[in-house]
Design a protein around this motif. Structure first.
Motif, PDB file in Angstrom:
ATOM      1  N   MET A  52      82.288  25.159 -35.073  1.00  0.00           N
ATOM      2  CA  MET A  52      81.745  23.963 -34.447  1.00  0.00           C
ATOM      3  C   MET A  52      81.829  22.524 -35.361  1.00  0.00           C
ATOM      4  SD  MET A  52      81.297  23.404 -30.462  1.00  0.00           S
ATOM      5  CE  MET A  52      81.257  22.009 -30.088  1.00  0.00           C
ATOM      6  N   MET A  53      82.311  22.397 -35.701  1.00  0.00           N
ATOM      7  CA  MET A  53      81.461  20.879 -36.346  1.00  0.00           C
ATOM      8  C   MET A  53      83.123  21.454 -37.173  1.00  0.00           C
ATOM      9  SD  MET A  53      81.164  18.348 -37.054  1.00  0.00           S
ATOM     10  CE  MET A  53      80.996  16.932 -38.486  1.00  0.00           C
ATOM     11  N   GLY A  54      83.341  22.346 -37.697  1.00  0.00           N
ATOM     12  CA  GLY A  54      84.896  22.510 -38.163  1.00  0.00           C
ATOM     13  C   GLY A  54      86.202  22.054 -36.821  1.00  0.00           C
ATOM     14  N   ARG A  55      85.280  22.355 -35.735  1.00  0.00           N
ATOM     15  CA  ARG A  55      86.895  22.232 -34.797  1.00  0.00           C
ATOM     16  C   ARG A  55      87.269  20.339 -33.930  1.00  0.00           C
ATOM     17  NH1 ARG A  55      85.482  24.880 -28.820  1.00  0.00           N
ATOM     18  NH2 ARG A  55      84.451  23.142 -28.823  1.00  0.00           N
ATOM     19  N   TRP A  56      85.865  20.197 -34.526  1.00  0.00           N
ATOM     20  CA  TRP A  56      85.344  18.658 -34.162  1.00  0.00           C
ATOM     21  C   TRP A  56      86.558  18.111 -35.648  1.00  0.00           C
ATOM     22  CZ3 TRP A  56      86.319  16.873 -29.631  1.00  0.00           C
ATOM     23  CH2 TRP A  56      85.456  17.987 -28.558  1.00  0.00           C
ATOM     24  N   ALA A  57      86.104  18.238 -36.367  1.00  0.00           N
ATOM     25  CA  ALA A  57      86.712  17.689 -38.060  1.00  0.00           C
ATOM     26  C   ALA A  57      87.683  16.663 -38.340  1.00  0.00           C
ATOM     27  CB  ALA A  57      85.979  17.879 -39.164  1.00  0.00           C
ATOM     28  N   PRO A  58      88.829  18.237 -37.255  1.00  0.00           N
ATOM     29  CA  PRO A  58      90.246  16.825 -37.896  1.00  0.00           C
ATOM     30  C   PRO A  58      90.719  15.483 -36.892  1.00  0.00           C
ATOM     31  CG  PRO A  58      90.298  19.129 -37.690  1.00  0.00           C
ATOM     32  CD  PRO A  58      89.596  18.845 -37.450  1.00  0.00           C
ATOM     33  N   PRO A  59      89.676  16.397 -35.558  1.00  0.00           N
ATOM     34  CA  PRO A  59      89.961  14.967 -34.467  1.00  0.00           C
ATOM     35  C   PRO A  59      89.224  13.375 -35.005  1.00  0.00           C
ATOM     36  CG  PRO A  59      90.048  16.882 -33.326  1.00  0.00           C
ATOM     37  CD  PRO A  59      89.946  16.525 -34.877  1.00  0.00           C
ATOM     38  N   ILE A  60      88.125  14.123 -35.587  1.00  0.00           N
ATOM     39  CA  ILE A  60      87.815  13.023 -35.815  1.00  0.00           C
ATOM     40  C   ILE A  60      88.006  12.013 -37.070  1.00  0.00           C
ATOM     41  CG2 ILE A  60      84.796  12.255 -36.730  1.00  0.00           C
ATOM     42  CD1 ILE A  60      84.056  14.088 -35.526  1.00  0.00           C
ATOM     43  N   ALA A  61      89.007  12.810 -37.692  1.00  0.00           N
ATOM     44  CA  ALA A  61      89.170  11.990 -39.380  1.00  0.00           C
ATOM     45  C   ALA A  61      90.230  11.206 -39.087  1.00  0.00           C
ATOM     46  CB  ALA A  61      89.751  13.486 -40.402  1.00  0.00           C
ATOM     47  N   LEU A  62      91.067  12.181 -37.637  1.00  0.00           N
ATOM     48  CA  LEU A  62      92.313  11.506 -37.331  1.00  0.00           C
ATOM     49  C   LEU A  62      91.971  10.351 -37.063  1.00  0.00           C
ATOM     50  CD1 LEU A  62      95.718  11.091 -36.925  1.00  0.00           C
ATOM     51  CD2 LEU A  62      94.785  13.062 -34.596  1.00  0.00           C
ATOM     52  N   GLY A  63      90.889  10.390 -35.902  1.00  0.00           N
ATOM     53  CA  GLY A  63      90.173   8.688 -35.064  1.00  0.00           C
ATOM     54  C   GLY A  63      90.177   7.950 -36.087  1.00  0.00           C
ATOM     55  N   VAL A  64      89.875   8.250 -37.418  1.00  0.00           N
ATOM     56  CA  VAL A  64      89.166   7.433 -38.036  1.00  0.00           C
ATOM     57  C   VAL A  64      90.239   6.350 -38.692  1.00  0.00           C
ATOM     58  CG1 VAL A  64      87.798   7.164 -40.858  1.00  0.00           C
ATOM     59  CG2 VAL A  64      86.900   8.487 -39.206  1.00  0.00           C
ATOM     60  N   ILE A  65      91.488   7.342 -38.803  1.00  0.00           N
ATOM     61  CA  ILE A  65      92.232   7.064 -40.111  1.00  0.00           C
ATOM     62  C   ILE A  65      92.915   5.951 -38.807  1.00  0.00           C
ATOM     63  CG2 ILE A  65      94.872   7.733 -40.832  1.00  0.00           C
ATOM     64  CD1 ILE A  65      93.695  10.161 -41.425  1.00  0.00           C
ATOM     65  N   VAL A  66      92.883   6.086 -37.644  1.00  0.00           N
ATOM     66  CA  VAL A  66      93.996   5.564 -36.858  1.00  0.00           C
ATOM     67  C   VAL A  66      93.230   3.928 -36.360  1.00  0.00           C
ATOM     68  CG1 VAL A  66      94.362   5.054 -33.992  1.00  0.00           C
ATOM     69  CG2 VAL A  66      95.009   7.320 -35.101  1.00  0.00           C
ATOM     70  N   VAL A  67      91.523   4.121 -36.400  1.00  0.00           N
ATOM     71  CA  VAL A  67      90.844   2.953 -35.563  1.00  0.00           C
ATOM     72  C   VAL A  67      91.394   1.565 -37.389  1.00  0.00           C
ATOM     73  CG1 VAL A  67      89.051   1.868 -36.242  1.00  0.00           C
ATOM     74  CG2 VAL A  67      89.362   3.386 -35.095  1.00  0.00           C
ATOM     75  N   ALA A  68      91.704   2.416 -38.644  1.00  0.00           N
ATOM     76  CA  ALA A  68      91.568   2.118 -40.000  1.00  0.00           C
ATOM     77  C   ALA A  68      92.743   1.323 -39.877  1.00  0.00           C
ATOM     78  CB  ALA A  68      91.136   2.292 -41.292  1.00  0.00           C
TER      79      ALA A  68
END
Length: 270
Positions: A1-17
């Motif tokens: 479950m965590m592995g499925r959400w890890a890429p979108p979360i990481a991408l969201g952090v990069i976008v915000v940065a």
């Protein structure tokens, strides 16, 4: 479950940065009394753009940047293509060692050689010469450009050149009329890489150019910081938006080459 959400979360952090500083630049550029906080407000004005859109502050430095970066990109693409052709097409005894030397040279900082280059420019009466600096910037960009160009050239089938050779074409004609058109996306990549890299070059113009009339836009950013620590944040933000526009326009203009691929399969049939 965590592995499925890890890429979108990481991408969201990069976008915000990335979007955070860009949002600050947009807000500060249209706020008359912008400060480091750049708080959202309904007070908008174009006074910052009016202050920086002058010949000395923006227009002339941008023209110099286009000349320096464009000249460096064009010269680098030309020389790297001529250098990459024998590396890609011929069997050379020390080709592997040469390629590894090129790869090692890409890790050498240009700042480390600016002092001897400065001395050389003075001895040869080239200090303050824009063409001489373009040659130096092209030489510093060549190692990685040759490496990239050679890899792109390897993707062009030699059989296409052999057909041109049968028709009487020389290596110059086969390079310009067969290889170069087929590797246009690679040439665009090398050109954009060099152009954008030199667009933000600060130290080389600072050391090798003698007058403000010759200096590029990267040097103008320094003028928004006073000797007493004061910063004209609004004007700095407005100039930053104008300063990044040419590089963005260049990328959009050649986006069809970058988004494409080398479709050479049909070229060798029949």
């Amino acid at each position: 479950m965590m592995g499925r959400w890890a890429p979108p979360i990481a991408l969201g952090v990069i976008v915000v940065a990335f979007l955070g500083p860009f949002a600050w630049v947009l807000l500060a550029s249209v706020q008359p009394g912008a400060n480091l906080a750049a708080e959202p407000t309904w007070e908008f004005s174009l006074t910052n753009f009016e202050a920086v859109l002058t010949w000395e502050t923006t227009v002339l430095p941008l023209i110099n940047s286009v000349i320096i970066s464009g000249g460096t990109a064009a010269l680098t693409v030309l020389v790297s293509a001529l250098a990459a052709y024998p590396l890609s097409r011929y069997r050379l005894r020390y080709k592997r060692h040469f390629m590894l030397t090129l790869l090692f040279s890409t890790g050498l900082p240009v700042v480390a050689i600016l002092v001897p280059v400065y001395s050389m420019f003075f001895r040869l009466n080239l200090y303050g010469s824009v063409p001489a600096m373009i040659v130096f910037l092209s030489a510093s960009s060549l190692p990685f450009a040759i490496w990239l160009m050679k890899n792109f050239m390897d993707g062009v089938p030699v059989s296409l050149e052999e057909a041109a050779w049968v028709d009487g074409a020389g290596w110059v004609q086969s390079l310009t009329r067969v290889v170069a058109p087929l590797m246009a996306p690679g040439i665009a990549v090398v050109g954009i890489f060099v152009f954008v890299g030199q667009w933000g070059n600060f130290f080389a113009p600072l050391i090798l150019l003698d007058t403000p009339e010759k200096q590029p836009a990267a040097m103008t950013i320094f003028t928004f910081f006073t000797q007493y620590g004061q910063v004209a944040y609004g004007e700095l933000a407005a100039f930053s938006l104008i300063y990044t526009t040419p590089a963005v326009i260049l990328y959009v203009a050649v986006n069809r080459y970058l988004a494409g691929s080398f479709n050479l399969g049909g070229a060798v049939k029949g």
